[in-house]
Enzyme design. Structure first.
Site, PDB file in Angstrom:
ATOM      1  N   SER A   1       0.820  -1.272   0.211  1.00  0.00           N
ATOM      2  CA  SER A   1       0.086   0.013   0.024  1.00  0.00           C
ATOM      3  C   SER A   1       0.846   1.258   0.088  1.00  0.00           C
ATOM      4  CB  SER A   1      -1.069  -0.044   1.103  1.00  0.00           C
ATOM      5  OG  SER A   1      -0.264   0.809   2.201  1.00  0.00           O
ATOM      6  N   VAL A   2       0.353   2.321  -0.289  1.00  0.00           N
ATOM      7  CA  VAL A   2       0.908   3.588  -0.091  1.00  0.00           C
ATOM      8  C   VAL A   2       1.516   4.131   0.848  1.00  0.00           C
ATOM      9  CG1 VAL A   2      -1.397   5.020   0.250  1.00  0.00           C
ATOM     10  CG2 VAL A   2       0.343   6.077  -1.143  1.00  0.00           C
ATOM     11  N   LYS A   3       0.879   3.338   2.050  1.00  0.00           N
ATOM     12  CA  LYS A   3       0.914   3.949   3.473  1.00  0.00           C
ATOM     13  C   LYS A   3       2.404   3.285   3.806  1.00  0.00           C
ATOM     14  CE  LYS A   3      -2.618   5.681   4.785  1.00  0.00           C
ATOM     15  NZ  LYS A   3      -2.866   6.676   5.578  1.00  0.00           N
ATOM     16  N   ASP A   4       3.236   2.610   3.061  1.00  0.00           N
ATOM     17  CA  ASP A   4       4.627   2.267   3.316  1.00  0.00           C
ATOM     18  C   ASP A   4       5.550   3.390   3.403  1.00  0.00           C
ATOM     19  OD1 ASP A   4       3.463  -0.280   3.304  1.00  0.00           O
ATOM     20  OD2 ASP A   4       4.961  -1.129   1.671  1.00  0.00           O
TER      21      ASP A   4
ATOM     22  N   SER B   1       5.195   5.315   6.487  1.00  0.00           N
ATOM     23  CA  SER B   1       5.414   4.527   7.670  1.00  0.00           C
ATOM     24  C   SER B   1       6.883   4.765   7.746  1.00  0.00           C
ATOM     25  CB  SER B   1       4.969   3.230   7.610  1.00  0.00           C
ATOM     26  OG  SER B   1       3.821   2.980   7.456  1.00  0.00           O
TER      27      SER B   1
END
Length: 319
Positions: free
Chosen positions: A48-51, A54
């Protein structure tokens, strides 16, 4: 005689796999006029884009000294941020606890636990499985803050962490600009924490103030547009919580587009069946909004519209 070898290209860890995702044309869904180009964020190792955020939030916390090496981490998540943080914590050697509403996809909890995270589910107080409201997120947040108070762990606080946006201003935005050769007429993205929209739109506006930046919202929960919430329950997990997030900046917003659950499902299916891309509901919503924008006549006939394919469909129950 010593052996000689060719040039190598070996990444040191999964952290080096984050970012530099491809940009793909969705010409089978939209044959023109204009073109829809999509950033393949499901290519990240946490899918996902959230990597990106993070990695950014943890690295900058370590650099500032707010997070000590090996110190425990706590965060509240709808799933994707938790998956990204779990993989970063695994590589860097941090124990991590993630709180999430029981209404979010169980596939996400499975993935986080597989990477060694302690996942604590907060009971739903308002929504239903697959439909998570602001009240449900608040319940998970309160649980996370209680754990922070009891343990002294570092709290990532994605909804208020400016390094969330900076990750996209420093990586996603420049990648899009480079990959399009500066030929970009509009950028669209769903809004959860607002990290992706705020960071990318800020960078793109710095390059060309005339790029149209559009926030994609669930129909009936269009608070950025300024409408009252009439449908707090929707399928776009991780976005549209019925409250303008603190990280959202109106100075880079040009307009908003609302997308219904039915439209998100339709384009989720079209992405799979026409483009061979099995993705989540917010990806479907982003593409539905891109089609609406191109159909509106607000852009030139040869416009290039860029959006984000946020995560894999494998993180959701089959629908």
């Amino acid at each position: 005689m010593a052996k000689t070898y060719g040039q190598t290209d070996i990444k040191e860890s999964a952290l080096d796999l984050i970012g530099n995702t491809p940009l793909v044309a969705l010409d089978r869904i939209w044959s023109g006029p204009g073109r829809i180009l999509a950033k393949c964020e499901f290519f990240n190792p946490g899918a996902s884009v959230k990597d990106r955020s993070s990695l950014s939030m943890v690295q900058k916390a370590l650099k500032s000294g707010k997070l000590k090496p090996g110190h425990p981490i706590v965060e509240v998540t709808s799933g994707n941020q938790g998956c990204g943080l779990a993989l970063v914590a695994a590589v860097l050697g941090h124990p991590i606890t993630l709180t999430m509403s029981a209404g979010n996809s169980p596939q996400r909890a499975t993935m986080m636990r597989a990477m060694g995270a302690n996942v604590v589910l907060a009971p739903q107080v308002e929504g239903t499985p697959g439909n998570v409201t602001l009240a449900d997120v608040t319940e998970a947040e309160n649980l996370g803050l209680k754990i922070v108070e009891e343990t002294g762990a570092y709290y990532v606080d994605q909804f208020n962490n400016d390094n969330n946006c900076k990750a996209h201003e420093e990586t996603t935005g420049p990648e899009i600009w480079r990959q399009t050769g500066g030929h970009i007429d509009a950028f669209l993205a769903t809004v959860g924490t607002a990290g992706t929209f705020a960071g990318v739109s800020r960078y793109l506006k710095q390059q060309n103030k005339d790029i149209l930046c559009v926030a994609v919202e669930p129909a009936g929960a269009e608070v950025i547009k300024g409408d009252a919430v009439t449908k707090p329950l929707h399928l776009l997990q991780g976005s549209g919580y019925g409250k303008v997030p603190r990280l959202f900046k109106f100075d880079t917003l040009d307009t908003t587009i609302g997308v219904t659950d039915e439209e998100a499902v339709e384009y989720k299916k079209l992405l799979a069946q026409r483009e061979g891309l099995y993705l989540g509901y917010t990806s479907g919503a982003n593409v539905a909004a891109a089609v609406k924008l191109l159909e509106s006549g607000k852009l030139p006939k040869d416009a290039w519209v860029v959006t984000v394919l946020n995560d894999t469909g494998l993180k959701y129950p089959d629908n």
